[in-house]
Design an enzyme around this catalytic site. Structure first.
Site, PDB file in Angstrom:
ATOM      1  N   SER A  73       0.912  -1.283   0.129  1.00 21.64           N
ATOM      2  CA  SER A  73       0.133   0.215   0.009  1.00 21.64           C
ATOM      3  C   SER A  73       0.979   1.332  -0.137  1.00 21.64           C
ATOM      4  CB  SER A  73      -0.976   0.025   1.095  1.00 21.64           C
ATOM      5  OG  SER A  73      -1.640   1.225   1.531  1.00 21.64           O
TER       6      SER A  73
ATOM      7  N   TYR B 100      -1.688  -0.728  10.603  1.00 23.25           N
ATOM      8  CA  TYR B 100      -1.791  -1.398   9.429  1.00 23.25           C
ATOM      9  C   TYR B 100      -0.715  -1.157   8.437  1.00 23.25           C
ATOM     10  CZ  TYR B 100      -3.200  -1.155   4.542  1.00 23.25           C
ATOM     11  OH  TYR B 100      -3.308  -1.359   3.242  1.00 23.25           O
TER      12      TYR B 100
ATOM     13  N   LYS C 221       2.402  -3.922   6.653  1.00 23.99           N
ATOM     14  CA  LYS C 221       2.448  -3.813   5.317  1.00 23.99           C
ATOM     15  C   LYS C 221       4.200  -3.626   5.050  1.00 23.99           C
ATOM     16  CE  LYS C 221      -1.467  -4.348   3.175  1.00 23.99           C
ATOM     17  NZ  LYS C 221      -1.663  -5.712   2.748  1.00 23.99           N
TER      18      LYS C 221
HETATM   19  C1  WQD Z   1      -9.354   9.583   1.068  1.00 22.65           C
HETATM   20  C2  WQD Z   1      -9.662  11.227   1.653  1.00 22.65           C
HETATM   21  C3  WQD Z   1      -9.684  11.761   3.813  1.00 22.65           C
HETATM   22  C4  WQD Z   1     -13.446   9.555   4.746  1.00 22.65           C
HETATM   23  C5  WQD Z   1      -6.290   4.696   3.186  1.00 22.65           C
HETATM   24  C6  WQD Z   1      -5.213   3.692   3.422  1.00 22.65           C
HETATM   25  C7  WQD Z   1      -4.563   2.955   2.624  1.00 22.65           C
HETATM   26  C8  WQD Z   1      -5.857   2.287   1.809  1.00 22.65           C
HETATM   27  C9  WQD Z   1      -6.973   3.317   1.340  1.00 22.65           C
HETATM   28  C10 WQD Z   1      -6.027   0.221   2.462  1.00 22.65           C
HETATM   29  C11 WQD Z   1      -8.726  11.761   2.863  1.00 22.65           C
HETATM   30  C12 WQD Z   1     -11.105  11.808   3.009  1.00 22.65           C
HETATM   31  C13 WQD Z   1     -12.463  10.162   4.110  1.00 22.65           C
HETATM   32  C14 WQD Z   1     -14.685  10.182   5.104  1.00 22.65           C
HETATM   33  C15 WQD Z   1     -13.270  12.121   4.366  1.00 22.65           C
HETATM   34  N1  WQD Z   1      -6.434   1.287   2.630  1.00 22.65           N
HETATM   35  N2  WQD Z   1     -12.113  11.289   3.786  1.00 22.65           N
HETATM   36  N3  WQD Z   1     -14.170  11.587   4.915  1.00 22.65           N
HETATM   37  O1  WQD Z   1      -6.876   7.476   3.965  1.00 22.65           O
HETATM   38  O2  WQD Z   1      -6.060   8.139   1.676  1.00 22.65           O
HETATM   39  O3  WQD Z   1      -5.951   5.745   2.471  1.00 22.65           O
HETATM   40  O4  WQD Z   1      -7.494   3.742   2.580  1.00 22.65           O
HETATM   41  O5  WQD Z   1      -5.265  -0.524   1.520  1.00 22.65           O
HETATM   42  O6  WQD Z   1      -3.861   2.225   2.873  1.00 22.65           O
HETATM   43  O7  WQD Z   1      -4.075   4.635   4.161  1.00 22.65           O
HETATM   44  O8  WQD Z   1      -8.164   6.763   2.094  1.00 22.65           O
HETATM   45  O9  WQD Z   1     -10.708   6.710   1.724  1.00 22.65           O
HETATM   46  O10 WQD Z   1      -9.799   6.810   4.028  1.00 22.65           O
HETATM   47  O11 WQD Z   1      -9.573   8.932   2.452  1.00 22.65           O
HETATM   48  O12 WQD Z   1     -13.041  13.596   4.208  1.00 22.65           O
HETATM   49  O13 WQD Z   1     -15.543   9.842   5.694  1.00 22.65           O
HETATM   50  O14 WQD Z   1     -10.840  11.405   1.841  1.00 22.65           O
HETATM   51  O15 WQD Z   1      -9.427  12.659   4.772  1.00 22.65           O
HETATM   52  O16 WQD Z   1      -8.327  13.031   2.358  1.00 22.65           O
HETATM   53  P1  WQD Z   1      -6.634   7.100   2.560  1.00 22.65           P
HETATM   54  P2  WQD Z   1      -9.496   7.428   2.553  1.00 22.65           P
END
Ligand code: WQD
Length: 333
Positions: A124, A148, A152
């Protein structure tokens, strides 16, 4: 070529099985359904026309895993199985270390016993932590901010040590950016249990009126519109990246790392408006405080995967948001 897919009924695993079969591979899948449902096997049969050779098991269960290798001549492994919720890993680190590391070590021990030395590992972009420069290259500094991500990073290290111990291994480590979207049939998609952690499945539930509104975690980041920027990649492009990696390791020993992203970042607000405009559906939102551990911007330098694996993402943002919503509309409870 017979490929063992661990975590085969999961979101990325199931889409990868479709592409493996489309490309003429024989597939054996294992899963314990801890974050997926048995009905995915029926959907895979409907899409591919094949009954999947499946074993229900926990990859930590060495005897059950040995039976799979005894009953099938496995040529290569794609290892998806693992817990993957960042927030949950902060609350339950030992559960993450036990499951993600134990399952991988058990898998590698059984592979060694049966002299299977080709593996594609689902890593990841979270291993890059808060990047010092953008776009992110595979040579960027590695650091993690949650258990997590650390699992990885540790598994990448274990795979490197295994290769150092025996140069006959062929190992591709794929660092995913943000997987989104679903199979165009609407039969497969991201179907997390409970309240989603990730942005896209949360937006989908708001659009489907299962949740009242989206909380946008901060609009004061150093980004064009103040909201977080990520490199969203269609899950089918991701699945095809695994096919390219498999083809490469089938011809080359060694260990290498590849970013699987589009190279294009989109902000939360851009994702919300694209989803709403393309699907002609409202996505009400409120600005909420920043989420602990979030970074401002993250998107991939995709040069290496293109040059070495001859792979690049081709699906558009429109296809990502359209297919994500289509999956839910087609599978209304
Ligand atoms: C994306 C953007 C949040 C939810 C993580 C893991 C990565 C992979 C994908 C597993 C950010 C914003 C999110 C919400 C929001 N996971 N957000 N409101 O954190 O980039 O990556 O998930 O393999 O390894 O690190 O993904 O989709 O959680 O967030 O504003 O309810 O959306 O702040 O900017 P992230 P995400």
């Amino acid at each position: 070529m017979k490929v063992l897919v661990t975590g085969g009924t999961g979101y990325i695993g199931s889409h990868t099985i479709v592409e493996l079969i489309n490309h003429g591979y024989e597939v054996v899948a294992v899963d314990d359904f801890s974050n997926s449902k048995p009905i995915v096997l029926d959907k895979l049969k409907e899409i591919t026309g094949q009954k999947i050779n499946f074993y229900e098991l926990d990859v930590c269960d060495k005897e059950k895993l040995r039976r799979v290798f005894k009953e099938n001549k496995i040529d290569a492994v794609i290892h998806f199985a693992g817990y993957k919720a960042v927030g949950e890993s902060v609350e339950k680190p030992l559960m993450y270390y036990r499951n993600n590391l134990d399952s991988t070590i058990t898998l590698l021990e059984v592979m060694d016993e049966f002299e299977v030395r080709k593996i594609v590992f689902s890593s990841s972009a979270t291993v890059y932590g808060d990047p010092e420069e953008l776009p992110i290259k595979e040579t960027a500094k590695l650091s993690t901010t949650n258990p997590y991500g650390s699992t990885k990073l540790f598994i990448e290290g274990i795979l490197k040590d295994v290769y150092i111990s025996n140069n006959n291994y062929s190992i591709a480590i794929l660092r995913y950016f943000n997987p989104v979207g679903a199979h165009p049939s609407g039969l497969l998609g991201e179907d997390p249990n409970g309240i989603p952690n990730n942005l896209m499945p949360y937006i989908v539930k708001v659009a489907n009126k299962e949740l009242p509104h989206l909380n946008i975690f901060g609009n004061d980041y150093d980004t064009p519109d103040g909201t977080g920027v990520r490199d969203y990649i269609h899950v089918i492009d991701l699945a095809l990246g695994h096919i390219s990696a498999l083809e490469y390791i089938d011809k080359h020993t060694g260990i290498d790392y590849y970013n699987l992203g589009t190279g294009q970042g989109y902000s939360v607000l851009e994702m919300v408006s694209a989803f709403s405009e393309v699907n002609k559906v409202a996505v009400p939102y409120e600005i909420a405080p920043r989420r602990e551990g979030d970074i401002a911007m993250c998107y991939a330098d995709t040069t290496k995967a293109k040059q070495v694996l001859n792979w690049e993402a081709t699906h558009s943002l429109q296809e990502m948001v359209e297919s994500a919503y289509n999956f839910v509309v087609k599978n209304q409870k």
